[in-house]
Design an enzyme around this catalytic site. Structure first.
Site, PDB file in Angstrom:
ATOM      1  N   HIS A   1       0.856  -1.174   0.000  1.00 27.73           N
ATOM      2  CA  HIS A   1       0.000   0.000   0.000  1.00 27.73           C
ATOM      3  C   HIS A   1       0.900   1.235   0.000  1.00 27.73           C
ATOM      4  CE1 HIS A   1      -2.884   2.943   1.674  1.00 27.73           C
ATOM      5  NE2 HIS A   1      -3.858   2.099   1.330  1.00 27.73           N
TER       6      HIS A   1
ATOM      7  N   ASP B   1       2.647  -4.708   8.187  1.00 28.55           N
ATOM      8  CA  ASP B   1       1.411  -3.960   8.012  1.00 28.55           C
ATOM      9  C   ASP B   1       0.260  -4.955   8.106  1.00 28.55           C
ATOM     10  OD1 ASP B   1      -0.902  -2.848   6.944  1.00 28.55           O
ATOM     11  OD2 ASP B   1       0.048  -2.095   5.120  1.00 28.55           O
TER      12      ASP B   1
ATOM     13  N   CYS C   1      -4.775   2.390  -3.794  1.00 20.81           N
ATOM     14  CA  CYS C   1      -3.538   2.904  -3.173  1.00 20.81           C
ATOM     15  C   CYS C   1      -2.370   1.936  -3.358  1.00 20.81           C
ATOM     16  CB  CYS C   1      -3.754   3.191  -1.687  1.00 20.81           C
ATOM     17  SG  CYS C   1      -4.876   4.551  -1.362  1.00 20.81           S
TER      18      CYS C   1
ATOM     19  N   GLN D   1      -5.006  -5.419   6.876  1.00 20.07           N
ATOM     20  CA  GLN D   1      -5.960  -6.303   6.213  1.00 20.07           C
ATOM     21  C   GLN D   1      -5.966  -7.710   6.798  1.00 20.07           C
ATOM     22  OE1 GLN D   1      -8.125  -5.270   4.013  1.00 20.07           O
ATOM     23  NE2 GLN D   1      -7.285  -3.225   3.716  1.00 20.07           N
TER      24      GLN D   1
ATOM     25  N   LYS E   1     -10.878  -0.966  10.233  1.00 18.55           N
ATOM     26  CA  LYS E   1     -10.990  -2.152   9.379  1.00 18.55           C
ATOM     27  C   LYS E   1     -11.382  -3.398  10.175  1.00 18.55           C
ATOM     28  CE  LYS E   1      -7.610  -0.378   6.050  1.00 18.55           C
ATOM     29  NZ  LYS E   1      -8.522   0.034   4.983  1.00 18.55           N
TER      30      LYS E   1
END
Length: 412
Positions: free
Chosen positions: A129, A206, A370, A209, A232
Site C-alpha cells: 500500500h 502492516d 492505493c 488487512q 478495518k
C-alpha cells in the site's frame, strides 16, 4: 469469552448487529462489499461510543477526580484487551496511533532517524500500500539510503527467492504487508521474519488487512513491529495500534513532542516518559480507544475460527461464480488468500462498472486501491474489488454477479 468452533455461526443474527446493513443505497437494499476499505460497525461498538460521550467523557491520566479516573481505567483496560488480543508480552509495547498509516510513519521516522544512515537499505515488496511505500521513500531520501523492492509473480505472490537475495547487511529493516488489500494475498510473513532475523534485521508488518480475518499472535510471528487500524476491524475510525518490541521502542526517539510523552520539561532539557506514553503525545483519541476495545470484545464473541471458516466459504463461492462471467479476469490468484476478489471485465472500465453497481445498491471499490506500483506491474489502470467480512452472505455475492451481468449488457 470467545465463541467456540462448535457453537453455531448465525449469519442472520450477526447481520442484525450492523445497522447500516438494514439501510438502502440509491433506493435499493445495500449490498456492502467494501470492508477492505473500512468495515461496518456493530451496534455494540456504536452504543459504547455513545455511552462514553453521554456519561463518561473526561481527559485521561491527569485528573484526580472520579470521572477522569474512570475514563483512564476504561482507556487502559482497552490497552490490556489489545495486548491480550495480539498476545503482546507487555502493555508497554502497545502504542495507540491514528491508524496503520501513522504506525508505519512512526517507525519509519523514529527508527529510521536512529538506525538508517547513508548507504543503508530498506526492503519492501511490490504489493505494498502507498502508506508502506511513501514513508520509507521519505526516510531513505532524507538519510541517503536505498529503497529495495521485492517483486511479485503473476499470481500476486512475493518472489521469495528474489526477496532473500535482496537481504544483506546493508538492509536495516524489512517492511511488508501481511495481507494485500488489492489482491487478498496472504504473505508468508513468519518465514520472511525468520530469514531476516538470521541477519539480525528487524521486520515491520502492516497488518491492516489481516487483523479483521485471522488471529494475530505477535510473539508467534516474532514480529519486531506490527501495526493495524481500528476501522478495518469493526471499530472506530482514527484509531489504530502499533506493537513494537520493547527492546526497539526503548532505543527509538519520540515521534511527536508535547504533553503526556514527557517526564520533566525545562527550557534547557526535556526527559521523556516511559513506554508506551513516550510515543503518545497529546490528548489521545479516548473514545476511539474505548471503541476499539469494544470491537475486540465483539470479534472475540464471534470467534476467529468461525470468522475464517465463513469468509473462506464466501471467497470460494465468489471466485467460482465470478469465473463463470464471460470476459471476467481475476487479478490475484495466490494459493493463500483472504476474502478479497479483484477483477476486470474485458472492454469495461472499472469505474463504469462500479458506477452501475452503485445504482443497484452494491458497494464495491474501484481504482488502484492505493497500490499504483502494483497496478503498473500488471499493466492495468486498476480493478473492481469486492471484499467480504463475516457479516456478508452468499446472497450478497449472487447480487454482485447479477449486477455485473446487467452492467456488462449496458456497457458493451
Amino acid at each position: 469469552m470467545e465463541v467456540t468452533a462448535q457453537q453455531a455461526f448465525d449469519i442472520e443474527k450477526i447481520r442484525k448487529d450492523f445497522p447500516l446493513l438494514e439501510q438502502e443505497m440509491n433506493g435499493k437494499p445495500i449490498i456492502f462489499l467494501d470492508s477492505a476499505a473500512s468495515s461496518q460497525k456493530p451496534a455494540q461498538v456504536i452504543d459504547r461510543l455513545n455511552d462514553y460521550y453521554r456519561t463518561g467523557h473526561a481527559n485521561v491520566h491527569r485528573g484526580v477526580y472520579q470521572l477522569s479516573q474512570e475514563a483512564t481505567t476504561a482507556f487502559e483496560e482497552a490497552r490490556e484487551l489489545v495486548r491480550q488480543f495480539i498476545n503482546a508480552p507487555s502493555e508497554k509495547e502497545v502504542i495507540f496511533v491514528r491508524g496503520c498509516t501513522e504506525g508505519i510513519n512512526l517507525v519509519a521516522s523514529s527508527y529510521g532517524r536512529k538506525f538508517i544512515n547513508q548507504g543503508d537499505a530498506v526492503l519492501i515488496t511490490a504489493m505494498e500500500h502507498h502508506s508502506n511505500i511513501v514513508p520509507w521513500q521519505m526516510i531513505c531520501e532524507e538519510r541517503g539510503a536505498e529503497l529495495r523492492v521485492a517483486p511479485v509473480n503473476d499470481a500476486g505472490e512475493i518472489d521469495l527467492d528474489a526477496l532473500y537475495e535482496l537481504l544483506d547487511e546493508r538492509v536495516k529493516i524489512v517492511s511488508l504487508v501481511h495481507v494485500s488489500n488489492a489482491l487478498g494475498t496472504v504473505n508468508p510473513v513468519k518465514a520472511i521474519i525468520d530469514r531476516a532475523h538470521e541477519l539480525n534485521i528487524p521486520v515491520l508488518v502492516d497488518g491492516a488487512q489481516a487483523i479483521p480475518h485471522t488471529q494475530v499472535d505477535v510473539q508467534a510471528l516474532d514480529a519486531d513491529f506490527y501495526t493495524f487500524s481500528g476501522h478495518k476491524m469493526f471499530g472506530p475510525t482514527g484509531i489504530g495500534v502499533l506493537y513494537g518490541k520493547e527492546e526497539w521502542l526503548e532505543q527509538m526517539p519520540p515521534y511527536h513532542g508535547g504533553g503526556e510523552m514527557i517526564k520533566t520539561v525545562t527550557f534547557e532539557k526535556t526527559t521523556y516518559n516511559e513506554l508506551p506514553h513516550k510515543f503518545e503525545a497529546g490528548t489521545p483519541d479516548i473514545s476511539g480507544v474505548i471503541g476499539l476495545g469494544e470491537a475486540v470484545r465483539y470479534i472475540q464473541s464471534i470467534g476467529y475460527e468461525n470468522i475464517s471458516r465463513h469468509e473462506h466459504e464466501l471467497l470460494v463461492y465468489a471466485t467460482e461464480q465470478l469465473e463463470q462471467i464471460e470476459g471476467l479476469r481475476i487479478i490475484g490468484t495466490a494459493k493463500e488468500k483472504a476474502s478479497v476478489v479483484s477483477f476486470l471485465v474485458d472492454g469495461v472500465h472499472p469505474y463504469d462498472l462500479g458506477a452501475i453497481l452503485d445504482k443497484l445498491g452494491i458497494a464495491v471499490r474501484t481504482g488502484h486501491h492505493c497500490t499504483q506500483p502494483l497496478m503498473a506491474r500488471y499493466e492495468i489502470p486498476g480493478t473492481v474489488r469486492a471484499s467480504f467480512a463475516f457479516y456478508n452472505n452468499k446472497a450478497d455475492i449472487d447480487a454482485l454477479v447479477a449486477g455485473i451481468n446487467r452492467a456488462v449488457l449496458m456497457l458493451k
